[in-house]
Design a protein around this motif. Sequence first.
Motif, PDB file in Angstrom:
ATOM      1  N   ARG A  83       0.826  -1.215   0.000  1.00  0.00           N
ATOM      2  CA  ARG A  83       0.000   0.000   0.000  1.00  0.00           C
ATOM      3  C   ARG A  83       0.855   1.258   0.000  1.00  0.00           C
ATOM      4  N   GLY A  84       2.020   1.186   0.618  1.00  0.00           N
ATOM      5  CA  GLY A  84       2.911   2.337   0.677  1.00  0.00           C
ATOM      6  C   GLY A  84       3.355   2.827  -0.683  1.00  0.00           C
ATOM      7  N   GLU A  87       2.280   6.144  -2.231  1.00  0.00           N
ATOM      8  CA  GLU A  87       2.840   7.412  -1.771  1.00  0.00           C
ATOM      9  C   GLU A  87       4.168   7.678  -2.481  1.00  0.00           C
ATOM     10  N   PRO A  88       4.399   8.896  -2.952  1.00  0.00           N
ATOM     11  CA  PRO A  88       5.647   9.198  -3.662  1.00  0.00           C
ATOM     12  C   PRO A  88       6.890   8.943  -2.814  1.00  0.00           C
ATOM     13  N   GLU A  89       6.782   9.101  -1.490  1.00  0.00           N
ATOM     14  CA  GLU A  89       7.936   8.915  -0.608  1.00  0.00           C
ATOM     15  C   GLU A  89       8.466   7.488  -0.641  1.00  0.00           C
ATOM     16  N   TRP A  90       7.596   6.531  -0.944  1.00  0.00           N
ATOM     17  CA  TRP A  90       8.018   5.132  -0.977  1.00  0.00           C
ATOM     18  C   TRP A  90       9.042   4.912  -2.090  1.00  0.00           C
ATOM     19  N   PRO A 118       2.015   8.332  -8.342  1.00  0.00           N
ATOM     20  CA  PRO A 118       1.098   7.321  -7.790  1.00  0.00           C
ATOM     21  C   PRO A 118      -0.341   7.453  -8.258  1.00  0.00           C
ATOM     22  N   LYS A 119      -0.829   8.668  -8.492  1.00  0.00           N
ATOM     23  CA  LYS A 119      -2.212   8.810  -8.949  1.00  0.00           C
ATOM     24  C   LYS A 119      -2.401   8.208 -10.326  1.00  0.00           C
TER      25      LYS A 119
END
Length: 131
Positions: A83-84, A87-90, A118-119
Amino acid sequence: MRHLLDTNHDGPRFCPYHGRCCWPRDALATRPARYALRGGYGGIGKYDALGTFLRRWRRRNDAEGVELRFAHIEDIIGGLLPRGAAEPEWWCANGRADAHAPHRRAWLDAGFEAIAEPKAETVYFRKRPTP
């Protein structure tokens, strides 16, 4: 039903008794390091196939990078992204500690940096300059 653990063989096999892979009793203490529980077979991690894909792509293409959809990455790694990954940080490696995460090691070791959208469920892997 005879339990598979009572048979002799050199590695884990599917056990119909447990419905999963099991080790023979005599091999539990002496199993080779390549079967370490944390690393799976040969120490191969979930994201190593992505690193291999990117290394091959880099050798065969002159383009600056490659854009992959999440679904394509999941096909490459043979499993679902966590799921992470939404998020762009992943995807980005900010600092030394972040660079040691197993999923990031796959593309960093292959000579890429990841830029995620991610979107749109896409990731652009851009070649890092070689020193």
